[in-house]
Design a protein around this motif. Structure first.
Motif, PDB file in Angstrom:
ATOM      1  N   TYR A   1     -33.730   4.569  21.420  1.00  9.60           N
ATOM      2  CA  TYR A   1     -34.629   4.883  20.306  1.00  9.60           C
ATOM      3  C   TYR A   1     -36.002   4.260  20.563  1.00  9.60           C
ATOM      4  CZ  TYR A   1     -35.998   5.242  15.347  1.00  9.60           C
ATOM      5  OH  TYR A   1     -36.631   5.543  14.174  1.00  9.60           O
TER       6      TYR A   1
ATOM      7  N   HIS B   1     -38.133   5.856  23.241  1.00 12.33           N
ATOM      8  CA  HIS B   1     -38.809   7.049  22.732  1.00 12.33           C
ATOM      9  C   HIS B   1     -40.105   6.660  22.013  1.00 12.33           C
ATOM     10  CE1 HIS B   1     -38.299  11.371  22.145  1.00 12.33           C
ATOM     11  NE2 HIS B   1     -38.842  11.230  20.941  1.00 12.33           N
TER      12      HIS B   1
ATOM     13  N   LYS C   1     -42.761   5.565  24.575  1.00 13.21           N
ATOM     14  CA  LYS C   1     -43.415   6.700  25.250  1.00 13.21           C
ATOM     15  C   LYS C   1     -44.610   7.188  24.443  1.00 13.21           C
ATOM     16  CE  LYS C   1     -39.361   8.469  27.726  1.00 13.21           C
ATOM     17  NZ  LYS C   1     -38.388   9.593  27.860  1.00 13.21           N
ATOM     18  N   ASP C   2     -44.442   7.247  23.136  1.00  9.98           N
ATOM     19  CA  ASP C   2     -45.529   7.677  22.274  1.00  9.98           C
ATOM     20  C   ASP C   2     -46.662   6.656  22.280  1.00  9.98           C
ATOM     21  OD1 ASP C   2     -46.603   9.492  20.187  1.00  9.98           O
ATOM     22  OD2 ASP C   2     -46.343   7.748  18.894  1.00  9.98           O
TER      23      ASP C   2
ATOM     24  N   PHE D   1     -35.963  11.324  17.359  1.00 13.60           N
ATOM     25  CA  PHE D   1     -35.397  10.850  18.613  1.00 13.60           C
ATOM     26  C   PHE D   1     -33.987  11.391  18.759  1.00 13.60           C
ATOM     27  CE2 PHE D   1     -32.233   7.771  20.157  1.00 13.60           C
ATOM     28  CZ  PHE D   1     -32.422   7.996  21.499  1.00 13.60           C
TER      29      PHE D   1
END
Length: 415
Positions: free
Chosen positions: A18, A21, A24-25, A132
């Motif tokens: 989680y 994810h 990455k943003d 996610f």
């Protein structure tokens, strides 16, 4: 490697996935380029070894990129990872969720090691993200950290004390996920049944589940690992009465012998685990249980191990996560008399074999029954009880398909 897109490698639990994810943003917004981020796990010594092995492999594969190490192993041993020749930056579990951290990494204006006291962190909702997971289900983090100190566990020192996401924030996020077409949401956390203890009024996990089921239209709600001794009355009521709450609970049991449970500093005894499973099954007759069980905890005799082995039948467990014990430096269990590796491996193998037999019994009982199956790919989905189902024809991933079970193929049902 595309030198403008960071590479991420994730170890360990769903919560780490989680957070990868979310990272990455954050990295994309900061404009980070030419970097490899390794999100580590510290749950066992083997997990730490695999993280180090992965870092070395990723350095060979990406010789010009910066290697950034984060996660629980980085939080608990920042100096050890910083000393690796392959590593350029080490960032802690709190820092990895901060936009300023990624801005500094993108510009190069940052310290090589950024790991502060995780016990001082009091907030956990700032990095909530929508969607996610796979196209099939979304994972929603509602809690982080742990206030308990089991003698074998290093995780509180990597995650900090328990922090809860307010119910309104969770409900709003699940409503957004439902609007985007998700048919299943999984609530995740480090110590999920402690949710709410730090919020005004000290609500319980059952209160959160009830609000979600009342205020959202999510077709299927699933709960990840819970501590059975902390299950509240509202959650038991939801288990009994709410068909949208999936009949599958994963229990943090760890052992089936009272002396070992006491030495682990667990908060339940064997009979309490058995009683909870019986009560939950009486409330929801089709419920299935998974469980974490540790093989070869220090001082475990053969008779003590047999108590854990019998717990599979006594609790009616189906899905086992078996962990061969490995000492974590700094934990009380690491100072207890240790078992030899061969004994630990043999006991883990016996637990896994018993678990495989339990799965086979469960699958056999499903043949001829009709299930609602959430498609994870074109030809594979999962039942309400989390059993895999293989289809001969294609279905859209994310859709719910109602179908009779026709047979068994290996460890999967067929439909």
């Amino acid at each position: 490697m595309d030198r403008k897109v960071p590479v991420f490698s994730t170890h360990g639990c769903r919560l780490n996935a989680y957070e990868t994810h979310a990272m990455k943003d954050l990295a994309a917004r900061a404009g980070l380029e030419d970097a490899v981020i390794v999100n580590t796990c510290a749950v066992t010594q083997e997990a730490v070894r695999k993280a180090r092995q992965d870092i070395r492999k990723l350095r060979r594969q990406n010789p010009g990129a910066r290697i950034i190490v984060t996660g629980c192993a980085a939080q608990t041993d920042p100096e050890g990872f910083a000393a690796m020749d392959e590593v350029d930056h080490v960032i802690g579990n709190a820092e990895k969720m901060a936009p300023a951290t990624w801005a500094g990494l993108a510009t190069g204006e940052t310290e090589p090691v950024q790991v502060d006291d995780i016990m001082s962190v009091t907030e956990t909702a700032g990095h909530l993200i929508d969607g996610f997971g796979t196209r099939a289900r979304a994972y929603v983090q509602v809690q982080n950290g742990c206030d308990h100190r089991c003698t074998f566990c290093i995780i509180p020192y990597g995650r900090g004390n328990s922090r809860s996401v307010p119910a309104g924030v969770v409900v709003d996020q699940i409503n957004r996920l439902t609007e985007r077409g998700y048919n299943e949401v999984v609530l995740t956390g480090v110590d999920l049944t402690s949710w709410g203890a730090d919020l005004p009024g000290q609500p319980r996990l059952g209160d959160l589940v009830r609000r979600i089921l009342t205020l959202t239209g999510i077709p299927r709600l699933r709960i990840s690992s819970i501590d059975s001794i902390e299950v509240d009355e509202a959650l038991m009521t939801a288990i009994a009465e709410a068909p949208r709450l999936m009949p599958h609970l994963h229990l943090s049991l760890q052992a089936g012998d009272d002396m070992i449970l006491k030495r682990m500093k667990r908060r339940h005894l064997r009979d309490e685990a058995i009683r909870f499973c019986a009560e939950a099954r009486a409330a929801r007759p089709d419920i299935t249980f998974g469980a974490d069980i540790i093989a070869g905890f220090p001082t475990e005799t053969e008779a003590m191990f047999e108590n854990s082995l019998r717990l599979i039948d006594d609790c009616g467990l189906t899905w086992l996560h078996v962990f061969p014990y490995s000492p974590r430096p700094g934990t009380p269990a690491a100072r207890m008399p240790q078992l030899d590796g061969a004994t630990i491996r043999a006991r883990a193998a016996r637990l896994r074999a018993a678990g495989e037999a339990a799965v086979a019994r469960h699958l056999s009982a499903q043949v001829g029954r009709t299930h609602s199956i959430l498609m994870e790919s074109a030809r594979m989905g999962r039942t309400e009880h989390f059993a895999e189902v293989r289809f001969e024809t294609d279905h859209a991933p994310g859709n719910l398909v109602t179908a009779p079970i026709s047979g068994i193929r290996g460890a999967q049902l067929t439909a």
